[in-house]
Design a protein around this motif. Structure first.
Motif, PDB file in Angstrom:
ATOM      1  N   THR A 193      -9.916   6.762  -4.115  1.00 42.60           N
ATOM      2  CA  THR A 193     -10.333   6.566  -2.728  1.00 42.60           C
ATOM      3  C   THR A 193      -9.776   5.243  -2.196  1.00 42.60           C
ATOM      4  O   THR A 193      -9.843   4.220  -2.884  1.00 42.60           O
ATOM      5  N   PHE A 194      -9.237   5.272  -0.972  1.00 36.07           N
ATOM      6  CA  PHE A 194      -8.728   4.074  -0.314  1.00 36.07           C
ATOM      7  C   PHE A 194      -9.676   3.677   0.820  1.00 36.07           C
ATOM      8  O   PHE A 194     -10.074   4.525   1.637  1.00 36.07           O
ATOM      9  N   GLN A 195     -10.046   2.407   0.858  1.00 36.18           N
ATOM     10  CA  GLN A 195     -10.857   1.860   1.942  1.00 36.18           C
ATOM     11  C   GLN A 195     -10.120   0.624   2.467  1.00 36.18           C
ATOM     12  O   GLN A 195     -10.159  -0.441   1.850  1.00 36.18           O
ATOM     13  N   GLU A 196      -9.438   0.777   3.630  1.00 39.31           N
ATOM     14  CA  GLU A 196      -8.555  -0.282   4.126  1.00 39.31           C
ATOM     15  C   GLU A 196      -9.009  -0.781   5.496  1.00 39.31           C
ATOM     16  O   GLU A 196      -9.534  -0.015   6.300  1.00 39.31           O
ATOM     17  N   ASP A 197      -8.763  -2.063   5.717  1.00 40.58           N
ATOM     18  CA  ASP A 197      -8.930  -2.666   7.034  1.00 40.58           C
ATOM     19  C   ASP A 197      -7.549  -2.695   7.690  1.00 40.58           C
ATOM     20  O   ASP A 197      -6.649  -3.420   7.245  1.00 40.58           O
ATOM     21  N   GLU A 198      -7.360  -1.856   8.731  1.00 39.27           N
ATOM     22  CA  GLU A 198      -6.046  -1.691   9.330  1.00 39.27           C
ATOM     23  C   GLU A 198      -5.511  -2.980   9.946  1.00 39.27           C
ATOM     24  O   GLU A 198      -4.303  -3.143  10.121  1.00 39.27           O
ATOM     25  N   MET A 248       0.828  -1.204   0.000  1.00 44.41           N
ATOM     26  CA  MET A 248       0.000   0.000   0.000  1.00 44.41           C
ATOM     27  C   MET A 248       0.867   1.260   0.000  1.00 44.41           C
ATOM     28  O   MET A 248       0.503   2.272  -0.607  1.00 44.41           O
ATOM     29  N   ILE A 249       2.017   1.212   0.670  1.00 47.44           N
ATOM     30  CA  ILE A 249       2.941   2.352   0.613  1.00 47.44           C
ATOM     31  C   ILE A 249       3.417   2.573  -0.820  1.00 47.44           C
ATOM     32  O   ILE A 249       3.465   3.699  -1.329  1.00 47.44           O
ATOM     33  N   TYR A 250       3.781   1.463  -1.483  1.00 50.18           N
ATOM     34  CA  TYR A 250       4.202   1.545  -2.885  1.00 50.18           C
ATOM     35  C   TYR A 250       3.087   2.114  -3.750  1.00 50.18           C
ATOM     36  O   TYR A 250       3.316   2.982  -4.606  1.00 50.18           O
ATOM     37  N   VAL A 251       1.839   1.672  -3.528  1.00 48.63           N
ATOM     38  CA  VAL A 251       0.703   2.148  -4.311  1.00 48.63           C
ATOM     39  C   VAL A 251       0.469   3.633  -4.063  1.00 48.63           C
ATOM     40  O   VAL A 251       0.157   4.401  -4.992  1.00 48.63           O
ATOM     41  N   ARG A 252       0.596   4.072  -2.821  1.00 54.78           N
ATOM     42  CA  ARG A 252       0.356   5.494  -2.526  1.00 54.78           C
ATOM     43  C   ARG A 252       1.392   6.388  -3.210  1.00 54.78           C
ATOM     44  O   ARG A 252       1.077   7.501  -3.643  1.00 54.78           O
ATOM     45  N   HIS A 253       2.648   5.913  -3.298  1.00 58.37           N
ATOM     46  CA  HIS A 253       3.630   6.683  -4.065  1.00 58.37           C
ATOM     47  C   HIS A 253       3.204   6.777  -5.529  1.00 58.37           C
ATOM     48  O   HIS A 253       3.329   7.828  -6.162  1.00 58.37           O
ATOM     49  N   ARG A 275     -10.195  -1.083  -2.351  1.00 59.73           N
ATOM     50  CA  ARG A 275     -10.683  -1.645  -1.086  1.00 59.73           C
ATOM     51  C   ARG A 275      -9.806  -2.810  -0.654  1.00 59.73           C
ATOM     52  O   ARG A 275      -9.358  -3.614  -1.474  1.00 59.73           O
ATOM     53  N   VAL A 276      -9.617  -2.907   0.664  1.00 60.68           N
ATOM     54  CA  VAL A 276      -8.912  -4.037   1.274  1.00 60.68           C
ATOM     55  C   VAL A 276      -9.776  -4.537   2.430  1.00 60.68           C
ATOM     56  O   VAL A 276     -10.030  -3.794   3.376  1.00 60.68           O
ATOM     57  N   ARG A 277     -10.209  -5.778   2.341  1.00 63.58           N
ATOM     58  CA  ARG A 277     -11.066  -6.320   3.382  1.00 63.58           C
ATOM     59  C   ARG A 277     -10.811  -7.823   3.545  1.00 63.58           C
ATOM     60  O   ARG A 277     -10.051  -8.428   2.767  1.00 63.58           O
ATOM     61  N   GLN A 278     -11.459  -8.386   4.559  1.00 63.15           N
ATOM     62  CA  GLN A 278     -11.297  -9.811   4.866  1.00 63.15           C
ATOM     63  C   GLN A 278     -12.657 -10.501   4.789  1.00 63.15           C
ATOM     64  O   GLN A 278     -13.655  -9.974   5.274  1.00 63.15           O
ATOM     65  N   ASP A 279     -12.657 -11.649   4.160  1.00 59.96           N
ATOM     66  CA  ASP A 279     -13.865 -12.461   4.086  1.00 59.96           C
ATOM     67  C   ASP A 279     -13.499 -13.867   4.565  1.00 59.96           C
ATOM     68  O   ASP A 279     -12.903 -14.647   3.823  1.00 59.96           O
ATOM     69  N   LEU A 328      -5.328  -5.784   8.645  1.00 60.22           N
ATOM     70  CA  LEU A 328      -4.753  -6.673   7.633  1.00 60.22           C
ATOM     71  C   LEU A 328      -3.397  -6.193   7.128  1.00 60.22           C
ATOM     72  O   LEU A 328      -2.876  -6.746   6.157  1.00 60.22           O
ATOM     73  N   ARG A 329      -2.795  -5.173   7.763  1.00 58.09           N
ATOM     74  CA  ARG A 329      -1.593  -4.576   7.225  1.00 58.09           C
ATOM     75  C   ARG A 329      -0.410  -5.547   7.173  1.00 58.09           C
ATOM     76  O   ARG A 329       0.447  -5.426   6.303  1.00 58.09           O
ATOM     77  N   GLN A 330      -0.360  -6.517   8.079  1.00 52.50           N
ATOM     78  CA  GLN A 330       0.764  -7.450   8.109  1.00 52.50           C
ATOM     79  C   GLN A 330       0.517  -8.712   7.296  1.00 52.50           C
ATOM     80  O   GLN A 330       1.337  -9.635   7.318  1.00 52.50           O
ATOM     81  N   SER A 331      -0.607  -8.792   6.588  1.00 51.70           N
ATOM     82  CA  SER A 331      -0.849  -9.931   5.709  1.00 51.70           C
ATOM     83  C   SER A 331       0.170  -9.920   4.570  1.00 51.70           C
ATOM     84  O   SER A 331       0.594  -8.865   4.110  1.00 51.70           O
ATOM     85  N   VAL A 332       0.553 -11.096   4.126  1.00 53.39           N
ATOM     86  CA  VAL A 332       1.600 -11.233   3.128  1.00 53.39           C
ATOM     87  C   VAL A 332       0.986 -11.526   1.764  1.00 53.39           C
ATOM     88  O   VAL A 332       0.114 -12.390   1.634  1.00 53.39           O
ATOM     89  N   ILE A 333       1.436 -10.803   0.732  1.00 54.71           N
ATOM     90  CA  ILE A 333       0.930 -10.968  -0.632  1.00 54.71           C
ATOM     91  C   ILE A 333       2.098 -10.906  -1.603  1.00 54.71           C
ATOM     92  O   ILE A 333       3.166 -10.407  -1.248  1.00 54.71           O
ATOM     93  N   PRO A 334       1.943 -11.392  -2.846  1.00 57.99           N
ATOM     94  CA  PRO A 334       2.964 -11.164  -3.869  1.00 57.99           C
ATOM     95  C   PRO A 334       3.087  -9.676  -4.175  1.00 57.99           C
ATOM     96  O   PRO A 334       2.105  -8.940  -4.158  1.00 57.99           O
ATOM     97  N   LYS A 335       4.285  -9.213  -4.462  1.00 52.50           N
ATOM     98  CA  LYS A 335       4.504  -7.785  -4.675  1.00 52.50           C
ATOM     99  C   LYS A 335       3.977  -7.335  -6.042  1.00 52.50           C
ATOM    100  O   LYS A 335       3.873  -8.128  -6.975  1.00 52.50           O
TER     101      LYS A 335
END
Length: 600
Positions: free
Chosen positions: A469-474, A448-453, A509-513, A476-483
């Protein structure tokens, strides 16, 4: 009775197993010790060469910085101004401020440098960020005395008062050079370039020799440069430094006796640039401890096997029992996947004398071909999958970089200096992050830092016409994803939204289901045709990565993201495309939630 088959088998097996395993154990132990020693030495040289190249690169940058300061017109003008007794105090202060601003700019241009400070013999110093102090306390520092009296240019890890004033209480490694002359004792001004000790120490700590071995970086006098206090526990190594420095060898091995009477192995390598020395020390017991345990285990195993062989020979008196027993044992090895063990259990006979020999030879040939086939197929599949993933990842940066360079060209032509600087800063942070290819997985927070830049660059490009617009679930910040899986989707959303209308609206949007991480990118563009959406689903299911790599279509960004996620997660990955023509598109990536840097 002794010449009976049963008794002969007992004696034969006892002598054969005792002699063969005893000889094998001795040869195995001796050869293994020689191989381990050779491997440790070669491995140490290789690691030291890599770290030595890193040190030389860093030192070259530090010397470049010193050359810039030494030859700068700003530095010379400052020295002239402060040496002029008739110049007003205000003019001298302006010269001090100009020099501080120059040091700030130079420090910012070299990320390796923590700070640059210029000291004047009269009792003042100037550093970056307008730090101008009339303070002569630095003259009482040991590093200053050694520089003036001995000409020592390098200062080992220490706490610098300038860094402490800037709320940076970390150890630094410093280069001292005179200004205006090459003789320290005749210089009225000098520079002190600080580099964080951790910059050299962190990669050094990642190098290991055995389990307890350590590598030290020493100066020309044999003292640790990076504050590695554990070097003091090796006094026997310090005694060898003089002989090592005097010989002409660039690297070598020395065997020492430590305080406990055991032997240590010392591996050294000289760095040519400034006479520094890399020294690795590892206890010999650390290398061979497991080997001694293995020898004891082998002796116990031999004894148990001997008893078992004698017991088996009592019952196996027929000549055909031995090859059949070996064949059955080889089958068990094949059953658990140990093909080397299976081949070792079956003798390779040049001639087939009977049916049992034919069965044995056929089985051995089958095992050899099966092992080779499995090995070849596995290696080819693994290499192909790795190559496909890296190729997909390399398609991201060039496309984005060209677009940003075109934007910078346009901003420069419009003389929009502040916007140009903001774009360069954002681009620099993105490219620095992009060049870190050691890990294919990153945290969602880093993504998300990379995206904001990236979004900040788009905002400068499109101004008020772009609404993101960003809609984030705080949580989930430490979840691991491919870059790099969000930036191509955002780029496509912005591009297609502007194709048929004046304003673009993008929602991220970033959310958990349940146990899945849902990443959504929605836009107000023209939408994706249903046929194309179905085609993307089919390509993902069929894993058609070669077509994606060779594709020249406009959907390469979306295909790239889907292909990399499919390569990483396989059946655990899913995506959804919800699109309405002339109203917009919503793309959802559904990934399994991970909490650490572990591949799925």
């Amino acid at each position: 009775m002794f010449y009976s088959l049963k008794n002969r088998l007992i004696v034969f097996f006892a002598v054969l197993l005792f002699v063969s395993f005893g000889t094998m154990s001795y040869l195995f132990f001796t050869e293994s010790r020689s191989i381990i020693r050779s491997y440790i030495e070669s491995s140490a040289y290789e690691k030291m060469d890599e770290y030595g190249s890193f040190v030389n690169m860093a030192l070259a940058q530090i010397y470049d910085v010193s050359s810039i300061v030494f030859n700068s017109h700003t530095t010379k003008s400052w020295a002239t101004a402060l040496s002029d007794p008739g110049l007003p105090a205000g003019e001298k202060m302006l010269a001090n401020i100009d020099l501080s601003q120059f040091l700030t700019q130079t420090t910012n241009n070299y990320s390796i440098v923590s700070s640059i400070t210029v000291y004047r013999q009269e009792g003042m110093w100037i550093s970056a960020d307008n730090q101008i102090m009339n303070d002569s306390s630095f003259k009482s520092e040991q590093w200053y005395d050694h520089f003036i009296t001995r000409g020592n240019e390098w200062v080992s890890a220490h706490q610098d008062p300038v860094e402490v004033l800037r709320s940076k209480p970390f150890d630094v490694l410093s280069l001292l050079l005179p200004i205006g002359t090459f003789e320290p004792s005749q210089s009225k001004n000098m520079m002190k370039i600080n580099v964080r000790s951790a910059f050299f120490l962190e990669p050094l700590n990642r190098i290991h020799l055995g389990e307890k071995g350590t590598i030290f970086l020493l100066d020309g006098e044999g003292n640790p440069i990076l504050g590695q206090h554990e070097y003091a526990s090796h006094p026997e190594a310090a005694k060898q430094m003089g002989a090592i420095r005097d010989n002409r060898l660039q690297n070598g091995v020395v065997y020492l006796k430590n305080n406990q009477g055991a032997r240590d192995i010392l591996v050294y390598k000289k760095l040519k640039l400034n006479n520094w020395l890399l020294v690795g020390i590892v206890p010999e017991a650390d290398l061979y401890g497991k080997l001694y345990k293995l020898r004891a285990s082998m002796l116990i195993f031999v004894a148990l096997l001997l008893v078992a062989a004698i017991a088996a020979a009592i019952w196996l008196s027929h000549g055909i029992s031995r090859p059949l027993s070996r064949l059955a044992s080889a089958m068990r090895y094949v059953q658990i996947g140990d093909f080397d063990g299976a081949e070792n259990r079956i003798t390779n006979e040049d001639k087939v004398r009977n049916e049992v020999g034919y069965v044995t030879a056929t089985f051995r040939n089958m095992v050899s071909r099966l092992r080779q086939h499995i090995k070849t197929e596995f290696e080819l599949k693994l290499l192909r999958q790795q190559a496909e993933y890296k190729s997909l990842l390399m398609q991201i940066n060039p496309h984005f970089l060209f677009n940003t360079l075109e934007l910078l060209s346009s901003l420069a032509m419009q003389h929009r200096i502040q916007d140009t600087v903001r774009v360069i800063e954002s681009l620099g942070k993105m490219m620095r992050f992009s060049l870190k290819i050691s890990n294919d997985l990153i945290t969602l927070e880093e993504e998300m830092i990379y995206v904001r830049h990236y979004v900040s660059i788009l905002q400068i490009r499109f101004a008020d016409r772009l609404h993101i617009t960003f809609q984030e679930d705080e949580t989930l910040r430490q979840s691991v994803i491919p870059k790099f899986i969000l930036q191509p989707l955002i780029e496509n959303a912005v591009k297609y939204s502007f194709r048929e209308q004046a304003e673009a609206k993008v929602i991220i949007r970033v959310r958990q289901d349940h146990n899945r991480l849902i990443l959504t990118v929605a836009d107000n563009g023209p939408g994706i045709p249903k046929e194309l959406s179905q085609q993307l689903q089919a390509e993902s299911l069929a894993s058609q990565f070669e077509q994606i790599l060779n594709s020249r279509s406009q959907q390469i960004g979306l295909r790239n993201v889907l292909a990399r996620c499919q390569l990483y997660y396989g059946a655990l990955f899913a995506f959804k495309i919800d699109s309405t023509l002339q109203q917009g598109t919503c793309i959802e990536l559904m990934l399994p939630i991970q909490g650490g840097m572990t591949d799925v």
